[in-house]
Design a protein around this motif. Structure first.
Motif, mmCIF file in Angstrom:
data_model
loop_
_atom_site.group_PDB
_atom_site.id
_atom_site.type_symbol
_atom_site.label_atom_id
_atom_site.label_comp_id
_atom_site.label_asym_id
_atom_site.label_seq_id
_atom_site.Cartn_x
_atom_site.Cartn_y
_atom_site.Cartn_z
ATOM 1 N N LYS A 123 0.832 -1.207 0.000
ATOM 2 C CA LYS A 123 0.000 0.000 0.000
ATOM 3 C C LYS A 123 0.864 1.254 0.000
ATOM 4 N N ALA A 124 1.931 1.257 0.802
ATOM 5 C CA ALA A 124 2.808 2.431 0.869
ATOM 6 C C ALA A 124 3.450 2.720 -0.478
ATOM 7 N N LEU A 126 3.002 5.904 -2.881
ATOM 8 C CA LEU A 126 4.167 6.681 -3.305
ATOM 9 C C LEU A 126 4.176 6.875 -4.821
ATOM 10 N N ARG A 127 3.804 5.823 -5.548
ATOM 11 C CA ARG A 127 3.713 5.962 -7.009
ATOM 12 C C ARG A 127 2.648 6.987 -7.392
ATOM 13 N N THR A 128 1.530 6.980 -6.663
ATOM 14 C CA THR A 128 0.479 7.965 -6.932
ATOM 15 C C THR A 128 0.984 9.379 -6.669
ATOM 16 N N MET A 129 1.736 9.567 -5.588
ATOM 17 C CA MET A 129 2.300 10.885 -5.292
ATOM 18 C C MET A 129 3.232 11.343 -6.411
ATOM 19 N N ASP A 130 3.969 10.403 -6.977
ATOM 20 C CA ASP A 130 4.925 10.762 -8.029
ATOM 21 C C ASP A 130 4.255 11.112 -9.354
ATOM 22 N N SER A 189 5.898 7.650 -13.499
ATOM 23 C CA SER A 189 5.034 6.503 -13.263
ATOM 24 C C SER A 189 5.492 5.648 -12.081
ATOM 25 N N ASP A 190 6.667 5.925 -11.518
ATOM 26 C CA ASP A 190 7.151 5.136 -10.399
ATOM 27 C C ASP A 190 8.064 5.994 -9.526
ATOM 28 N N PRO A 191 8.447 5.483 -8.359
ATOM 29 C CA PRO A 191 9.308 6.274 -7.484
ATOM 30 C C PRO A 191 10.636 6.596 -8.143
ATOM 31 N N SER A 192 11.345 7.552 -7.595
ATOM 32 C CA SER A 192 12.640 7.930 -8.140
ATOM 33 C C SER A 192 13.616 6.776 -8.041
ATOM 34 N N GLY A 193 14.710 6.874 -8.763
ATOM 35 C CA GLY A 193 15.659 5.777 -8.832
ATOM 36 C C GLY A 193 16.383 5.491 -7.549
ATOM 37 N N HIS A 194 16.323 6.361 -6.551
ATOM 38 C CA HIS A 194 17.086 6.138 -5.326
ATOM 39 C C HIS A 194 16.228 6.505 -4.119
ATOM 40 N N LEU A 231 13.594 17.536 10.121
ATOM 41 C CA LEU A 231 14.627 17.374 9.102
ATOM 42 C C LEU A 231 14.109 17.756 7.720
ATOM 43 N N LEU A 232 12.855 17.397 7.444
ATOM 44 C CA LEU A 232 12.272 17.771 6.150
ATOM 45 C C LEU A 232 12.154 19.285 6.033
ATOM 46 N N ALA A 233 11.821 19.929 7.151
ATOM 47 C CA ALA A 233 11.658 21.383 7.130
ATOM 48 C C ALA A 233 12.965 22.097 6.818
ATOM 49 N N THR A 234 14.075 21.512 7.260
ATOM 50 C CA THR A 234 15.364 22.193 7.089
ATOM 51 C C THR A 234 16.190 21.665 5.925
ATOM 52 N N HIS A 235 16.017 20.371 5.588
ATOM 53 C CA HIS A 235 16.907 19.773 4.592
ATOM 54 C C HIS A 235 16.194 18.939 3.528
ATOM 55 N N GLY A 236 14.861 18.935 3.546
ATOM 56 C CA GLY A 236 14.128 18.136 2.566
ATOM 57 C C GLY A 236 14.407 18.567 1.141
ATOM 58 N N ALA A 237 14.498 17.605 0.247
ATOM 59 C CA ALA A 237 14.837 17.872 -1.153
ATOM 60 C C ALA A 237 13.645 18.464 -1.909
ATOM 61 N N GLU A 238 13.947 19.068 -3.032
ATOM 62 C CA GLU A 238 12.893 19.539 -3.930
ATOM 63 C C GLU A 238 12.056 18.351 -4.399
ATOM 64 N N ASN A 239 10.724 18.538 -4.448
ATOM 65 C CA ASN A 239 9.795 17.517 -4.935
ATOM 66 C C ASN A 239 9.827 16.234 -4.112
ATOM 67 N N ALA A 240 10.265 16.317 -2.875
ATOM 68 C CA ALA A 240 10.402 15.116 -2.047
ATOM 69 C C ALA A 240 9.038 14.527 -1.693
ATOM 70 N N SER A 241 8.996 13.189 -1.636
ATOM 71 C CA SER A 241 7.835 12.467 -1.133
ATOM 72 C C SER A 241 8.307 11.608 0.028
ATOM 73 N N CYS A 242 7.688 11.789 1.186
ATOM 74 C CA CYS A 242 8.093 11.052 2.376
ATOM 75 C C CYS A 242 6.900 10.283 2.918
ATOM 76 N N CYS A 243 7.033 8.964 2.981
ATOM 77 C CA CYS A 243 5.985 8.090 3.499
ATOM 78 C C CYS A 243 6.379 7.592 4.878
ATOM 79 N N VAL A 244 5.499 7.756 5.847
ATOM 80 C CA VAL A 244 5.752 7.308 7.213
ATOM 81 C C VAL A 244 4.895 6.080 7.492
ATOM 82 N N ILE A 245 5.557 4.967 7.811
ATOM 83 C CA ILE A 245 4.849 3.732 8.140
ATOM 84 C C ILE A 245 4.964 3.435 9.632
ATOM 85 N N GLY A 246 6.180 3.575 10.186
ATOM 86 C CA GLY A 246 6.394 3.234 11.585
ATOM 87 C C GLY A 246 5.842 4.283 12.528
#
Length: 371
Positions: A170-171, A175-179, A185-190, A271-286
Motif C-alpha cells: 500500500k505504501a 508513493l507511485r500515486t504521489m509521483d 510513473s514510479d518512485p525515483s531511482g534512489h 529534518l524535512l523542514a530544514t533539509h528536505g529535497a525539492e519535490n520530495a515524497s516522504c511516506c511514514v509507516i512506523g
C-alpha cells in the motif's frame, strides 16, 4: 478433525494471549472455549503469529482499545493459519489462510462501501488484536469467509509476513500515486529507507525487485542479520543513528527525493523542514515509540510549499494489498531464496514471554509458533 458429535464434542479449549498484561508486563495466557461449528465463519487453527512494535505498544498500554464491555482482548494481527472446519462454500478444510485486520465502520462511509476500510473516513472501524476486536494470538479463531485470504502452500514459510508486506504494498502504491504529480510513473531511482525491521526489509526487497536503488539506514551494526539481508537484496546499508543536527543525517535527507520511514522517527518532519529535497515524497509507516520532538510548523509548511513536498502516512491495508503482498513475497523469495526467512526468529508458544522482553533481537522479526 471430526466435529460430527454432540455440541459438547465440538467444544475446543484454546490457549490465548490477552491484554491487559500480568504484573511482569507480559501478556496473560488464558483459556477460551470455541465451538468448532458456528455460522459466523470457518474455524481456523493458528500456525504462526507475528509479534510487531504495535503489539509491544499495546502490551505497554500506549496503543490499543479493548472490545466494548470486555475487560481483555486477544492480541495479534499478523497470522498464518489452516482451516480446521468449514461449511462455507469456497473455503475448504485444510486450506492455508491469513486474514484482513480491519472491519469497516458499521455505518459505512464511501471508502468502506467500496471495499477500502483501510481508508475509512468515519473513524468507527475496528481492528483485530488492536482496536475493539480479538486478535489471532490464540490456538483457534474464526472470521467471516470474506475476511480470509487464501495462501499458497509454497508460501507457508513466509505466510505470516503477508500482513506487514501488505502495508508495504500500500505504501509503495501510494508513493507511485504521489509521483504522478511529477509526470513519473514510479518512485525515483534512489530511495532512502529508514529502519531495518521487517517493514524496512520488505520495503527494501520490493523496491530492489523493481530495480530501484535503495539506501537503508539503521542503528544495527553491519554484521546484524537484518543488515546482511538488506545487503543481500543489493541495497546500500549504513549503520547510523539518525540524530538532529548531525551532518550525515542531514545529508541523507537532502540527497533523497523518496523517503520511507519504517522506524517512526519523531523528528523527521524537522529534518524535512530544514533539509528536505525539492519535490520530495516522504511516506511514514512506523509509529514513534517513546519519542518526542518539537517541530516548527511554520518552517515545515513553508518548506513543503516552496519545495513542492509531500508528507503522508500509511496504516492498515485492504484485500487487494494482501493479494499483492502474496505475489511479491513469492517473487522476492524466488529471486533471493531464503533471505527473508533468515531474518525470522521462531519462538514456541510455550516460551511466548521471550517475544515481549526488551532485548536485542536476533533477527528482524519474531514469530510465535503454535504447532
Amino acid at each position: 478433525m471430526d466435529y460430527a458429535g454432540t455440541s459438547e464434542d465440538r467444544i475446543i479449549r484454546a490457549r490465548c494471549l490477552v491484554v491487559p498484561p500480568d504484573s511482569t508486563g507480559a501478556p496473560r495466557e488464558v483459556i477460551r472455549t470455541v465451538d468448532a461449528i458456528d455460522p459466523r465463519g470457518p474455524l481456523i487453527r493458528t500456525l504462526e503469529v507475528g509479534v510487531c512494535g504495535t503489539d509491544i505498544q499495546i502490551v505497554a498500554g500506549t496503543e490499543g482499545q479493548l472490545p466494548a464491555s470486555a475487560d481483555e482482548m486477544v492480541l495479534g494481527h499478523e497470522v498464518l493459519g489452516r482451516v480446521a472446519h468449514s461449511s462455507t462454500p469456497g473455503v475448504e478444510t485444510g486450506q492455508l489462510v491469513t486474514c484482513v485486520v480491519r472491519d469497516p465502520d458499521p455505518v459505512p462511509c464511501g471508502q468502506c462501501r467500496r471495499g477500502r476500510p483501510d481508508l475509512c473516513s468515519n473513524g468507527s472501524w475496528k481492528e483485530r488484536g488492536i482496536r475493539e476486536l480479538d486478535g489471532f494470538m490464540a490456538e483457534y479463531w474464526r472470521a467471516p469467509a470474506d475476511k480470509l485470504i487464501p495462501v499458497p502452500e509454497e508460501l507457508i514459510h513466509l505466510g505470516v509476513l503477508i500482513e506487514p508486506a501488505s502495508i508495504v504494498v500500500k505504501a509503495l502504491d501510494t508513493l507511485r500515486t504521489m509521483d504522478e504529480r511529477l509526470g513519473m510513473s514510479d518512485p525515483s531511482g534512489h530511495t532512502l529507507v529508514i529502519g531495518c525491521g521487517i517493514i524496512g526489509l520488505l520495503t527494501t526487497a520490493f523496491l530492489r525487485f523493481a530495480g530501484h536503488k535503495v539506501t537503508v539506514v539503521d542503528p544495527a551494526p553491519p554484521g546484524s542479520v537484518a543488515a546482511q539481508a538488506a545487503t543481500s537484496f543489493g541495497a546500500e546499508y549504513q549503520s547510523h543513528q539518525l540524530v538532529p543536527g548531525d551532518m550525515m543525517t542531514e545529508q541523507m535527507i537532502a540527497a533523497h527525493r523518496s523517503i520511507i520511514d519504517a522506524a517512526g522517527v519523531a523528528f523527521l518532519p524537522r529534518l524535512l523542514a530544514t533539509h528536505g529535497a525539492e519535490n520530495a515524497s516522504c511516506c511514514v509507516i512506523g509509529l514513534p515509540s517513546g519519542q518526542h520532538a518539537e517541530v516548527d510548523g511554520g518552517a515545515l509548511l513553508g518548506t513543503m510549499v516552496k519545495r513542492n513536498q509531500v508528507l503522508f502516512g500509511v496504516v492498515n491495508s485492504s484485500r487487494v494489498h494482501f493479494e499483492g503482498a502474496i505475489e511479491l513475497l513469492r517473487e522476492v523469495d524466488a529471486a533471493w531464496p531464503g533471505v527473508i526467512g533468515s531474518t525470522m526468529t521462531r519462538i514456541p508458544f510455550d516460551r511466548f514471554r521471550e517475544a515481549f522482553l526488551p532485548h536485542a533481537r536476533a533477527g528482524a522479526k519474531e514469530i510465535l509458533v503454535f504447532e
